[in-house]
Design a protein around this motif. Sequence first.
Motif: not given
Lengths: 306, 194
Positions: A21-38
């Motif tokens: 899962l740790a490897i999968a988390a790296k592979v499938f990482e979705v980059e989220v702009d920190p401004r988005l939740p704000e």
Amino acid sequence: MNILYAVILLGALALIFGLVLAIAAKVFEVEVDPRLPEIQAALAGANCGGCGYPGCAGCAEAILAGKAPVSACAPAGAEGAAKIAQIMGMEAPTGEKMVAHVLCNGGTNAVKNFEYRGVTDCLAATKVCGGDASACRYGCLGFGSCVAACKFDAIHIGENGVAVVDKEKCTDCGACREACPRKLIVEVPYSKKVVVNCSNKDKGPAVTKVCANSCIACGMCERTCKFDAIHVVNNVAVIDYSKCRNCTMCAKACPKNAIEPIPTAEEKEKFKAAQKAAAERKAAAAKAAAEKAAAEKAAAEAAKAE
Amino acid sequence: MSITSLLAISLGAILTNNFIFAQFLGICPFLGVSKKIDTAVGMGAAVTFVMGLASAVCFGVNKILVAVNLEYMQTVAFILVIAALVQFVEMFLKKNVPTLYTALGVYLPLITTNCAVLGVALLNVQNNYNFIQSVVYGITGGLGFLLAIFLFAAVREQLEFADNPKAFDGFPIALVTAGLIALAFMGFSGLKVW
């Protein structure tokens, strides 16, 4: 011993799955702009869809991508827009607060062609015999499609069967404007209280037949307005809010009570008397001026003769 | 093992012993995500994927458990496998199909506790299926779930417009409908091919 085996085995299994899962988390990482939740936090969070994007998350993404203006969220208001502008590093837009308004006060005042008893939905009603249940083809049907569309409990069917917007609750999200099959709902500035409550584009006599409270395009309001703010366009009076000063004279002048705020009979009488007095004064002044001119002329002629 | 046995397993999993309508496993997502056909099919596909993968992985895990005489840990070990798989599917969907990810919402992590998934893993052991049989049973079981949730969602979409008695609106009428479909599926129990 058995317990030990069980613990070791399950521990090992868990470790393996954890690593995968740790490897999968790296592979499938979705980059989220920190401004988005704000940005999303600054939106109204009602998921009303008034901005035209699928929910607040979609709107936040569109704002971030520059596809939507920072003021895209009407319910968040100027405050929200300012917050988002700050997050995005832009100037806060300045704009007047707008609210929705239904351009009709016909309802029970309008003549009915037949009693519609189908699905209580405006769109459905317009599909039956071309929406001829009410003789006015421009008026509010009163089946409340806009009421159902409103997420803020800000629009209701009023006493006379016409939808009425609660200015205080309205956030100008635009859901009701979308829902109205006759496109009777428009944006008006919150601060302005004068509205022409009719949308009928037919000529005067035809309109008079179908509704007691309709604009007959007589032009009384146009002549009364001192600020050139109201004009008859396509047989219906339209207010230019950039010029309107809220004097409500047009409402008092309207012979059909089609302009809000609807004046009381007393106010109307007063207005009429004032108009009459003004006209008399004007006539008297004109008469005096004419007399004066005549006298001057006579004097001049007399002097000439001498 | 032959092709016919695989076919029999498939038919059994999809129709006669449908996980939802005959074994009453996995009812929670069946009722929860069946309001719209789109999301229902998405859920069905996700469950099918997890069930197939879970059958394969659990088969291996079970072999290890049997080897060290720890069969009694089956349930715990299987849940561990399923939880990890669901996490994996969630990450995959978030990256590649974000719309489905948001549509499934909380029901996606809840596949972990979908008893159909645990059920298929335990039934594989109970029925002494070999690897291929297990995987086929897992996938076809998932397809059965997909079929069930699709049919149910199609009916529920129509129910939205139905003029039900007030007390029956929403879940009550949905449960009645589910019962009726289950009754209809009982008709398949007479199906004898081999």
